[in-house]
Design an enzyme around this catalytic site. Structure first.
Site, PDB file in Angstrom:
ATOM      1  N   HIS A 129       0.858  -1.194   0.000  1.00 21.97           N
ATOM      2  CA  HIS A 129       0.000   0.000   0.000  1.00 21.97           C
ATOM      3  C   HIS A 129       0.893   1.243   0.000  1.00 21.97           C
ATOM      4  O   HIS A 129       1.936   1.261   0.657  1.00 21.97           O
ATOM      5  CB  HIS A 129      -0.931   0.015   1.224  1.00 21.97           C
ATOM      6  CG  HIS A 129      -2.009   1.040   1.081  1.00 21.97           C
ATOM      7  ND1 HIS A 129      -1.778   2.381   1.294  1.00 21.97           N
ATOM      8  CD2 HIS A 129      -3.307   0.937   0.690  1.00 21.97           C
ATOM      9  CE1 HIS A 129      -2.893   3.047   1.049  1.00 21.97           C
ATOM     10  NE2 HIS A 129      -3.835   2.196   0.685  1.00 21.97           N
ATOM     11  N   GLU A 147      -3.964   1.686  -7.338  1.00 14.34           N
ATOM     12  CA  GLU A 147      -4.415   2.848  -6.561  1.00 14.34           C
ATOM     13  C   GLU A 147      -3.510   4.049  -6.869  1.00 14.34           C
ATOM     14  O   GLU A 147      -2.426   4.181  -6.279  1.00 14.34           O
ATOM     15  CB  GLU A 147      -4.316   2.562  -5.057  1.00 14.34           C
ATOM     16  CG  GLU A 147      -5.217   1.455  -4.571  1.00 14.34           C
ATOM     17  CD  GLU A 147      -5.520   1.603  -3.078  1.00 14.34           C
ATOM     18  OE1 GLU A 147      -6.706   1.734  -2.744  1.00 14.34           O
ATOM     19  OE2 GLU A 147      -4.578   1.612  -2.255  1.00 14.34           O
TER      20      GLU A 147
HETATM   21  P1  13P Z   1      -9.880   6.158  -0.264  1.00 18.39           P
HETATM   22  O1  13P Z   1     -11.001   5.275  -0.763  1.00 18.39           O
HETATM   23  O2  13P Z   1     -10.183   6.787   1.053  1.00 18.39           O
HETATM   24  O3  13P Z   1      -9.439   7.121  -1.313  1.00 18.39           O
HETATM   25  O4  13P Z   1      -8.630   5.179   0.031  1.00 18.39           O
HETATM   26  C1  13P Z   1      -8.198   4.299  -0.931  1.00 18.39           C
HETATM   27  C2  13P Z   1      -7.194   3.408  -0.330  1.00 18.39           C
HETATM   28  O5  13P Z   1      -6.077   3.799  -0.044  1.00 18.39           O
HETATM   29  C3  13P Z   1      -7.598   2.020  -0.037  1.00 18.39           C
HETATM   30  O6  13P Z   1      -6.504   1.229   0.253  1.00 18.39           O
END
Ligand code: 13P
Length: 247
Positions: free
Chosen positions: A96, A165
């Protein structure tokens, strides 16, 4: 199979199990329930109790991270894949951006994925470019590097999920355009097919996903699910994402 993963980050105490109970009762009655899987990654402190509560239910519990060594060691505050598995988690996130930002290197990430898989945890491996990568049109080269430096063709692709992400989208309310996102997911799958001999693991999108924008994302068939941060801390918001996806 699609995935709706709720990453709680630094949120939750034992009584927050209410949120999971509500998601579970929605899921149990949902006519679409066979089409998707719900996974929640609470903080380490809650994995054991939540995994016990949902042992025979359809909500899976995962960890948000794991240490890069397998079992026991003298690293203060570290939690290994073996320890995570021993308290009932079935999944773990690895890579992450919050943890990459705190110093996770590609070598560390490779060890994490390796030891997590070896301990029968399914791995959700997170990748994503930052704002300046995007501005400088380096998104594809950054993603390619993040994937090829860590993923090994010997890893079991059936126990691997990739979560794309973009860092600039996390917690900001900003999302990629449909065209941008579709191209990026297709590109990620192309790289994965090269690594894993033709078959790509599932690829999820994460970054400011909510009950409204999920309607746009569902038009991109290549997206196999979502990694949700903020909206996963409210049962209503999380359920709305699932409802609106299948509406
Ligand atoms: P948000 O949905 O708050 O933007 O976060 C995404 C995230 O980092 C999930 O791991």
């Amino acid at each position: 199979m699609r995935y709706f993963i709720g990453n709680w980050k630094m949120f939750g105490v034992p009584k927050s199990v209410n949120i999971l109970n509500k998601i579970n009762s929605f899921h149990t009655k949902d006519k679409n329930r066979k089409k998707y899987r719900v996974i929640i990654t609470p903080p380490y402190t809650l994995i054991q109790t939540y995994a016990k509560s949902f042992k025979n239910k359809k909500i899976y519990i995962g960890s948000q991270n794991c240490y890069q060594k397998e079992q026991f060691s003298s690293n203060t505050a570290a939690i290994s894949p073996y320890m995570i598995k021993s308290v009932g988690a079935k999944y773990t996130l690895v890579g992450h951006s919050d943890n990459r930002g705190e110093g996770d290197t590609d070598t560390m990430l490779k060890n994490k994925v390796h030891f997590a898989l070896k301990n029968n945890l399914k791995v959700v491996f997170c990748i994503g470019e930052n704002k300046s990568d995007k501005k400088n049109k380096k998104t594809f080269s950054v993603l390619k590097k993040q994937l090829t430096k860590v993923l090994d063709k010997k890893f079991d692709k059936n126990n691997l999920i990739i979560a794309y992400e973009p860092i600039w989208s996390i917690g900001t309310g900003k999302i990629p355009t449909k065209d941008e996102l579709e191209k990026t997911i297709i590109y990620i799958k192309k790289i994965l097919k090269k690594i894993f001999k033709k078959k790509s693991p599932a690829v999820l999108y994460g970054g400011s996903v909510d009950g409204d924008n999920v309607k746009l994302f569902k038009e991109i068939n290549e997206i196999d699910g979502f990694l949700v941060g903020g909206a996963s801390k409210s049962s209503k918001k999380f359920i709305d994402i699932i409802k609106n996806y299948y509406r």
